[in-house]
Every structure is written in C-alpha cells, then in structure tokens.
Design a protein around this motif. Sequence first.
Motif, short mmCIF file in Angstrom:
data_model
loop_
_atom_site.label_atom_id
_atom_site.label_comp_id
_atom_site.label_asym_id
_atom_site.label_seq_id
_atom_site.Cartn_x
_atom_site.Cartn_y
_atom_site.Cartn_z
N ALA A 1 23.74 -53.24 25.74
CA ALA A 1 24.46 -53.18 24.37
C ALA A 1 26.15 -53.56 23.76
O ALA A 1 26.54 -54.33 23.05
N LEU A 2 26.29 -53.15 25.15
CA LEU A 2 28.24 -52.88 24.70
C LEU A 2 28.56 -53.75 25.82
O LEU A 2 29.72 -54.26 24.45
N PHE A 3 28.56 -54.83 26.76
CA PHE A 3 29.26 -55.36 27.52
C PHE A 3 29.82 -57.33 26.51
O PHE A 3 30.21 -57.15 26.54
N PRO A 4 28.66 -57.56 25.73
CA PRO A 4 29.03 -58.77 25.17
C PRO A 4 30.12 -58.13 23.67
O PRO A 4 31.40 -58.97 23.23
N LEU A 5 30.53 -56.71 23.44
CA LEU A 5 31.38 -56.50 22.60
C LEU A 5 32.65 -56.41 23.60
O LEU A 5 33.91 -57.02 22.53
N LEU A 6 32.66 -55.68 24.53
CA LEU A 6 33.56 -56.12 25.37
C LEU A 6 34.41 -57.27 25.68
O LEU A 6 35.48 -57.35 26.24
N VAL A 7 33.37 -58.75 25.97
CA VAL A 7 33.91 -59.59 26.48
C VAL A 7 34.24 -60.32 25.59
O VAL A 7 35.31 -61.02 25.31
N ARG A 8 33.97 -59.63 23.95
CA ARG A 8 34.23 -60.59 22.88
C ARG A 8 36.17 -60.01 22.32
O ARG A 8 36.64 -60.64 22.49
N VAL A 9 35.98 -58.38 22.77
CA VAL A 9 37.41 -57.89 22.88
C VAL A 9 38.42 -58.58 23.50
O VAL A 9 40.06 -58.94 23.25
N GLY A 10 37.86 -58.74 24.81
CA GLY A 10 38.87 -59.22 25.79
C GLY A 10 38.72 -61.14 25.82
O GLY A 10 39.99 -61.04 26.34
N LEU A 11 37.87 -61.13 25.50
CA LEU A 11 38.44 -63.27 25.19
C LEU A 11 39.61 -63.56 23.64
O LEU A 11 40.54 -64.37 24.07
N ARG A 12 39.21 -61.76 22.27
CA ARG A 12 39.29 -62.94 21.31
C ARG A 12 39.89 -61.92 20.79
O ARG A 12 40.88 -61.66 19.46
N GLY A 13 40.21 -60.41 21.31
CA GLY A 13 41.26 -59.80 21.22
C GLY A 13 42.48 -59.79 20.84
O GLY A 13 43.65 -60.52 21.39
N PRO A 14 43.58 -59.20 19.47
CA PRO A 14 42.69 -57.92 18.85
C PRO A 14 41.76 -58.68 18.09
O PRO A 14 42.48 -59.16 17.64
N ILE A 15 41.00 -57.94 17.65
CA ILE A 15 39.84 -58.05 15.96
C ILE A 15 39.40 -57.10 15.55
O ILE A 15 38.90 -55.91 16.25
N GLY A 16 39.45 -57.70 14.51
CA GLY A 16 38.14 -56.08 13.45
C GLY A 16 36.91 -56.26 13.72
O GLY A 16 36.51 -56.91 14.08
N VAL A 17 36.51 -54.91 13.36
CA VAL A 17 35.23 -55.00 13.40
C VAL A 17 34.07 -55.63 13.05
O VAL A 17 33.02 -56.13 13.15
N VAL A 18 34.77 -55.96 11.24
CA VAL A 18 33.19 -56.95 10.95
C VAL A 18 33.26 -58.78 11.87
O VAL A 18 32.68 -58.85 11.71
N GLU A 19 34.93 -58.98 11.96
CA GLU A 19 34.96 -60.45 12.38
C GLU A 19 34.47 -60.19 14.14
O GLU A 19 33.23 -60.99 14.21
N LEU A 20 33.66 -58.77 14.48
CA LEU A 20 33.59 -58.99 15.91
C LEU A 20 31.74 -58.47 15.77
O LEU A 20 31.08 -59.81 16.21
N ALA A 21 31.49 -58.36 14.03
CA ALA A 21 30.54 -58.00 14.28
C ALA A 21 29.78 -59.30 13.91
O ALA A 21 28.87 -59.90 14.60
N GLU A 22 30.46 -60.42 13.25
CA GLU A 22 29.95 -61.50 12.60
C GLU A 22 29.70 -62.37 13.95
O GLU A 22 29.05 -63.24 14.23
N LEU A 23 30.61 -62.19 14.95
CA LEU A 23 30.51 -62.96 15.94
C LEU A 23 29.13 -62.74 16.99
O LEU A 23 28.86 -63.31 17.68
N VAL A 24 29.04 -61.09 17.36
CA VAL A 24 27.49 -60.56 17.65
C VAL A 24 26.53 -60.86 16.87
O VAL A 24 25.52 -60.94 17.52
N GLY A 25 26.47 -61.36 15.82
CA GLY A 25 25.61 -61.32 15.31
C GLY A 25 25.02 -59.61 14.66
O GLY A 25 23.60 -59.15 14.63
N ARG A 26 26.15 -58.83 14.78
CA ARG A 26 25.83 -57.51 14.19
C ARG A 26 25.54 -56.66 12.77
O ARG A 26 27.18 -57.59 12.86
N ASP A 27 25.25 -55.97 12.58
CA ASP A 27 25.58 -55.17 11.72
C ASP A 27 27.36 -54.69 12.23
O ASP A 27 27.34 -54.08 12.89
N HIS A 28 28.28 -54.45 10.73
CA HIS A 28 29.47 -53.91 11.26
C HIS A 28 29.50 -52.18 11.20
O HIS A 28 30.06 -52.08 12.44
#
Length: 150
Positions: free
Chosen positions: A36-63
């Motif tokens: 459950a954590l690795f898609p978040l890590l990958v997106r932070v690595g590729l798109r960061g710095p990134i806020g939690v709300v934007e990250l949640a939208e990218l992965v389709g999960r609740d913030h």
Amino acid sequence: MKNDLHEALMDLVGVVNRPQPDQHLLKLAGVSLDRALFPLLVRVGLRGPIGVVELAELVGRDHSTVSRQVAKLESLGLVRRRAGDTDARVREAVVTPAGQAMVDAIGQARSRMYASVLAHWTEEEKATLTHLLRRLADDAKVWVKEEGGG
C-alpha cells in the motif's frame, strides 16, 4: 455495440490493481515495503514535493488515509515532510535519498517487466503506445478538471 477501448482499459486496470504484479515488482526490485505504501513513495519520488491532498487524488485514496501512510513512509526514513514552497500551511512530502534509492530500484524493475511484456513489439509500436497512452492520460486529466467534477 461492444466498447473495445473500455474493455481493454478495464482489463489493463484489472492487471495493474492485482496484488501479484506489485508483489513481483517489489521482489524484482529487491525492495521490502508494504504494497500500500510503494505507489505513494513512487509518486512522491517522481512528482515531489507534493501535498497530501494532491497525492491522494493521484492514487485515488482518501487524504486522511494517505496522510497516515505518508507518516509511515516518514517513520521509515523514505520521505520527509516540510512546509510548502508556495503555502507554508501545506505540508509537502519529499523523498529522502533512501526513498529515492527505492524509487530508482522499483523503476528499474518496472522497466525490466515492461521489456519482458513488450519483448515481441517493435520499437515503433512501443513508441506509438507510449505516445498514445500519454495523450489519453493528458486528455483524461483535462476532461476530469473541466467536466468530470475534478
């Protein structure tokens, strides 16, 4: 009339969302991390710095869920949180060197997986696929913003 595009996309999403490919990818990358954590890590690595709300939208999960998961990544030393560049009230996630090493290992493993899946495709077919998928993703993002309630 059968919608071949929709069916193909649903089949692809079904493959991507299954746990087995993720587990195989992590094993191939030599990475030990909760699935459950690795898609978040990958997106932070590729798109960061990134806020939690934007990250949640990218992965389709609740913030709130993503916030807890980012806190877990932070406790593992894979990301750090900081005040946002444009708004200090926004907490952004940034990958650490250890996190970037994992992102890189996962990226290399993903490239090997794609190479295997696409081994019988020509370079032109792979380039066309990449171009058309990028175009579809970009147009879908615009549609969501303009018409889809995003």
